[in-house]
Motif scaffolding. Structure first.
Motif, PDB file in Angstrom:
ATOM      1  N   TYR A 182       0.855  -1.187   0.000  1.00  0.00           N
ATOM      2  CA  TYR A 182       0.000   0.000   0.000  1.00  0.00           C
ATOM      3  C   TYR A 182       0.892   1.239   0.000  1.00  0.00           C
ATOM      4  N   PRO A 183       1.316   1.719  -1.151  1.00  0.00           N
ATOM      5  CA  PRO A 183       2.187   2.896  -1.198  1.00  0.00           C
ATOM      6  C   PRO A 183       1.531   4.093  -0.515  1.00  0.00           C
ATOM      7  N   GLY A 184       2.303   4.767   0.276  1.00  0.00           N
ATOM      8  CA  GLY A 184       1.790   5.981   0.906  1.00  0.00           C
ATOM      9  C   GLY A 184       1.148   5.777   2.262  1.00  0.00           C
ATOM     10  N   VAL A 185       0.858   4.524   2.641  1.00  0.00           N
ATOM     11  CA  VAL A 185       0.292   4.281   3.967  1.00  0.00           C
ATOM     12  C   VAL A 185       1.415   4.348   4.994  1.00  0.00           C
ATOM     13  N   GLU A 186       1.179   5.092   6.061  1.00  0.00           N
ATOM     14  CA  GLU A 186       2.188   5.286   7.093  1.00  0.00           C
ATOM     15  C   GLU A 186       1.733   4.656   8.405  1.00  0.00           C
ATOM     16  N   VAL A 187       2.698   4.285   9.223  1.00  0.00           N
ATOM     17  CA  VAL A 187       2.427   3.683  10.532  1.00  0.00           C
ATOM     18  C   VAL A 187       3.107   4.535  11.600  1.00  0.00           C
ATOM     19  N   ARG A 188       2.350   4.895  12.634  1.00  0.00           N
ATOM     20  CA  ARG A 188       2.896   5.696  13.722  1.00  0.00           C
ATOM     21  C   ARG A 188       2.414   5.146  15.061  1.00  0.00           C
ATOM     22  N   ALA A 189       3.264   5.264  16.067  1.00  0.00           N
ATOM     23  CA  ALA A 189       2.868   4.889  17.428  1.00  0.00           C
ATOM     24  C   ALA A 189       2.015   5.998  18.019  1.00  0.00           C
ATOM     25  N   LEU A 190       0.888   5.606  18.600  1.00  0.00           N
ATOM     26  CA  LEU A 190       0.031   6.586  19.265  1.00  0.00           C
ATOM     27  C   LEU A 190      -0.733   5.873  20.371  1.00  0.00           C
ATOM     28  N   ALA A 191      -0.302   6.104  21.598  1.00  0.00           N
ATOM     29  CA  ALA A 191      -0.985   5.533  22.760  1.00  0.00           C
ATOM     30  C   ALA A 191      -2.100   6.477  23.171  1.00  0.00           C
ATOM     31  N   TRP A 192      -3.287   5.963  23.409  1.00  0.00           N
ATOM     32  CA  TRP A 192      -4.422   6.799  23.779  1.00  0.00           C
ATOM     33  C   TRP A 192      -4.126   7.556  25.065  1.00  0.00           C
ATOM     34  N   GLY A 193      -4.514   8.804  25.076  1.00  0.00           N
ATOM     35  CA  GLY A 193      -4.312   9.634  26.260  1.00  0.00           C
ATOM     36  C   GLY A 193      -2.948  10.273  26.331  1.00  0.00           C
ATOM     37  N   CYS A 194      -2.038   9.871  25.449  1.00  0.00           N
ATOM     38  CA  CYS A 194      -0.672  10.392  25.478  1.00  0.00           C
ATOM     39  C   CYS A 194      -0.606  11.698  24.690  1.00  0.00           C
ATOM     40  N   THR A 195      -0.488  12.800  25.397  1.00  0.00           N
ATOM     41  CA  THR A 195      -0.442  14.107  24.753  1.00  0.00           C
ATOM     42  C   THR A 195       0.753  14.225  23.824  1.00  0.00           C
ATOM     43  N   ALA A 196       1.897  13.675  24.228  1.00  0.00           N
ATOM     44  CA  ALA A 196       3.110  13.776  23.415  1.00  0.00           C
ATOM     45  C   ALA A 196       2.932  13.074  22.075  1.00  0.00           C
ATOM     46  N   HIS A 197       2.319  11.877  22.076  1.00  0.00           N
ATOM     47  CA  HIS A 197       2.098  11.147  20.825  1.00  0.00           C
ATOM     48  C   HIS A 197       1.168  11.922  19.897  1.00  0.00           C
ATOM     49  N   ALA A 198       0.068  12.448  20.466  1.00  0.00           N
ATOM     50  CA  ALA A 198      -0.893  13.188  19.651  1.00  0.00           C
ATOM     51  C   ALA A 198      -0.259  14.452  19.079  1.00  0.00           C
ATOM     52  N   ARG A 199       0.511  15.164  19.912  1.00  0.00           N
ATOM     53  CA  ARG A 199       1.151  16.399  19.454  1.00  0.00           C
ATOM     54  C   ARG A 199       2.191  16.091  18.371  1.00  0.00           C
ATOM     55  N   ALA A 200       2.937  15.003  18.546  1.00  0.00           N
ATOM     56  CA  ALA A 200       3.953  14.638  17.560  1.00  0.00           C
ATOM     57  C   ALA A 200       3.319  14.341  16.205  1.00  0.00           C
ATOM     58  N   LEU A 201       2.185  13.657  16.225  1.00  0.00           N
ATOM     59  CA  LEU A 201       1.509  13.337  14.971  1.00  0.00           C
ATOM     60  C   LEU A 201       1.003  14.610  14.300  1.00  0.00           C
ATOM     61  N   ARG A 202       0.390  15.484  15.054  1.00  0.00           N
ATOM     62  CA  ARG A 202      -0.118  16.732  14.478  1.00  0.00           C
ATOM     63  C   ARG A 202       1.021  17.598  13.956  1.00  0.00           C
ATOM     64  N   ASP A 203       2.121  17.647  14.683  1.00  0.00           N
ATOM     65  CA  ASP A 203       3.257  18.449  14.239  1.00  0.00           C
ATOM     66  C   ASP A 203       3.846  17.883  12.956  1.00  0.00           C
ATOM     67  N   GLU A 204       3.876  16.559  12.856  1.00  0.00           N
ATOM     68  CA  GLU A 204       4.437  15.929  11.665  1.00  0.00           C
ATOM     69  C   GLU A 204       3.582  16.232  10.432  1.00  0.00           C
ATOM     70  N   LEU A 205       2.264  16.214  10.615  1.00  0.00           N
ATOM     71  CA  LEU A 205       1.378  16.498   9.496  1.00  0.00           C
ATOM     72  C   LEU A 205       1.444  17.960   9.090  1.00  0.00           C
ATOM     73  N   GLY A 206       1.744  18.831  10.034  1.00  0.00           N
ATOM     74  CA  GLY A 206       1.965  20.239   9.744  1.00  0.00           C
ATOM     75  C   GLY A 206       0.781  20.919   9.103  1.00  0.00           C
ATOM     76  N   LEU A 207       0.995  21.468   7.903  1.00  0.00           N
ATOM     77  CA  LEU A 207      -0.030  22.244   7.222  1.00  0.00           C
ATOM     78  C   LEU A 207      -1.030  21.380   6.463  1.00  0.00           C
ATOM     79  N   THR A 208      -0.929  20.058   6.590  1.00  0.00           N
ATOM     80  CA  THR A 208      -1.929  19.164   5.987  1.00  0.00           C
ATOM     81  C   THR A 208      -2.726  18.533   7.113  1.00  0.00           C
ATOM     82  N   PRO A 209      -3.712  19.242   7.633  1.00  0.00           N
ATOM     83  CA  PRO A 209      -4.419  18.783   8.830  1.00  0.00           C
ATOM     84  C   PRO A 209      -5.199  17.499   8.577  1.00  0.00           C
ATOM     85  N   ILE A 210      -5.463  16.797   9.659  1.00  0.00           N
ATOM     86  CA  ILE A 210      -6.256  15.573   9.600  1.00  0.00           C
ATOM     87  C   ILE A 210      -7.675  15.933   9.147  1.00  0.00           C
ATOM     88  N   SER A 211      -8.178  15.206   8.161  1.00  0.00           N
ATOM     89  CA  SER A 211      -9.549  15.437   7.696  1.00  0.00           C
ATOM     90  C   SER A 211     -10.513  14.407   8.267  1.00  0.00           C
TER      91      SER A 211
END
Length: 296
Positions: free
Chosen positions: A126-155
């Protein structure tokens, strides 16, 4: 306790409901064979409950594909700039079904760090599919994912069969709030992602607390469907087995909730502290309805 290996774990593979089999088998790519019974049983032995494709996942898999044979209300469109994140992805079945049907979408599969190897294996092909660690409730994981996506926000955020263990209900809600709160780079509150959540009732007395708290922060409606070839057929609530125990919801943040304070304590979060209320009965009303009508 390892949430993927609860005490007394004794589970085996699932199979696609006959009603949906023709639609899912038609062209779903499965290069790693992870949909098979053998692959699921092998994954369960190594990854516990994360290795099984749970019943509500099949409903979500069909919905995200937008097949011409079915009409849905509400209907979700994954445009050319769609960024979809699957929470608690496990095998990644729902997210990969989305990626197969919408190859232009950016799909990020997330789960606990120890489950990521399973996701990486299943995402091969599946080209383009990405895998990231994200533990529920973990602010650092959620912030890291949002920062990585940057100007392409989650839809879109997709979730299947995540409401089960009482101790995970508050962390799940907290992560949904983290990921649906607009960042400073967002142009407006209108960029808030849609949440698509499939859910199978397992222990209603334990799970209702999540929905009553979820409804304080989000508006949500059940998905209805009908076959396009049967124009006179009435709309029905989308349910895999027809037993009324599987729900598919589309949700969005209440605009006023962006100005509320999310409590740091999990008990307080489930009790509605910080929200303008202490209880929402939307889910209970849906359970009590004897007849379902298409959402307007």
């Amino acid at each position: 306790m390892n949430p993927n290996f609860p005490p007394g774990l004794s589970i085996f593979h699932s199979s696609c409901p006959p009603t949906f089999r023709f639609a899912l088998d038609a062209d779903v790519k499965d290069p790693g064979g992870f949909l098979s019974a053998e692959a699921q049983d092998s994954a369960i032995a190594k990854f516990g409950i994360a290795g099984r494709i749970w019943e509500a996942a099949y409903v979500l898999m069909l919905y995200v594909r937008n097949l011409d044979a079915f009409e849905f209300d509400p209907r979700i469109d994954f445009g050319p700039r769609a960024v979809a994140v699957e929470l608690g992805a496990g095998t990644g079945a729902a997210g990969l079904a989305l990626a197969a049907a919408h190859p232009y979408a950016r799909v990020v599969l997330t789960d606990l760090p120890e489950v990521c190897p399973l996701l990486q294996n299943n995402a091969r092909g599946y080209p383009g599919v990405e895998v990231r660690a994200l533990a529920w409730g973990c602010t650092a994981h959620a912030r890291a994912l949002r920062d990585e996506l940057g100007l392409t926000p989650i839809s879109h955020i997709i979730c299947s069969d995540l409401v089960y263990f009482p101790e995970l209900l508050a962390p799940l809600l907290r992560t949904l709030l983290h990921l649906t709160t607009p960042s400073q780079s967002s142009a407006s509150l209108g960029t808030c992602p849609k949440v698509i959540m499939s859910y199978k009732i397992r222990s209603l007395s334990k799970e209702t607390a999540f929905w009553s708290a979820f409804g304080l922060w989000f508006t949500f409606v059940p998905v209805f469907w009908r076959a396009r070839a049967e124009d006179n057929r009435s709309w029905e609530r989308f349910d895999a087995g027809g037993d009324g125990e599987v729900f598919l919801f589309v949700a969005g943040r209440k605009e006023e909730s962006f100005f509320w304070t999310v409590p740091e304590d999990d008990v307080a979060l489930l009790e509605g502290v910080g929200a303008k209320g202490t209880y929402d009965d939307r889910f209970e009303l849906l359970l009590l309805m004897n007849e379902y009508r298409a959402c307007e």
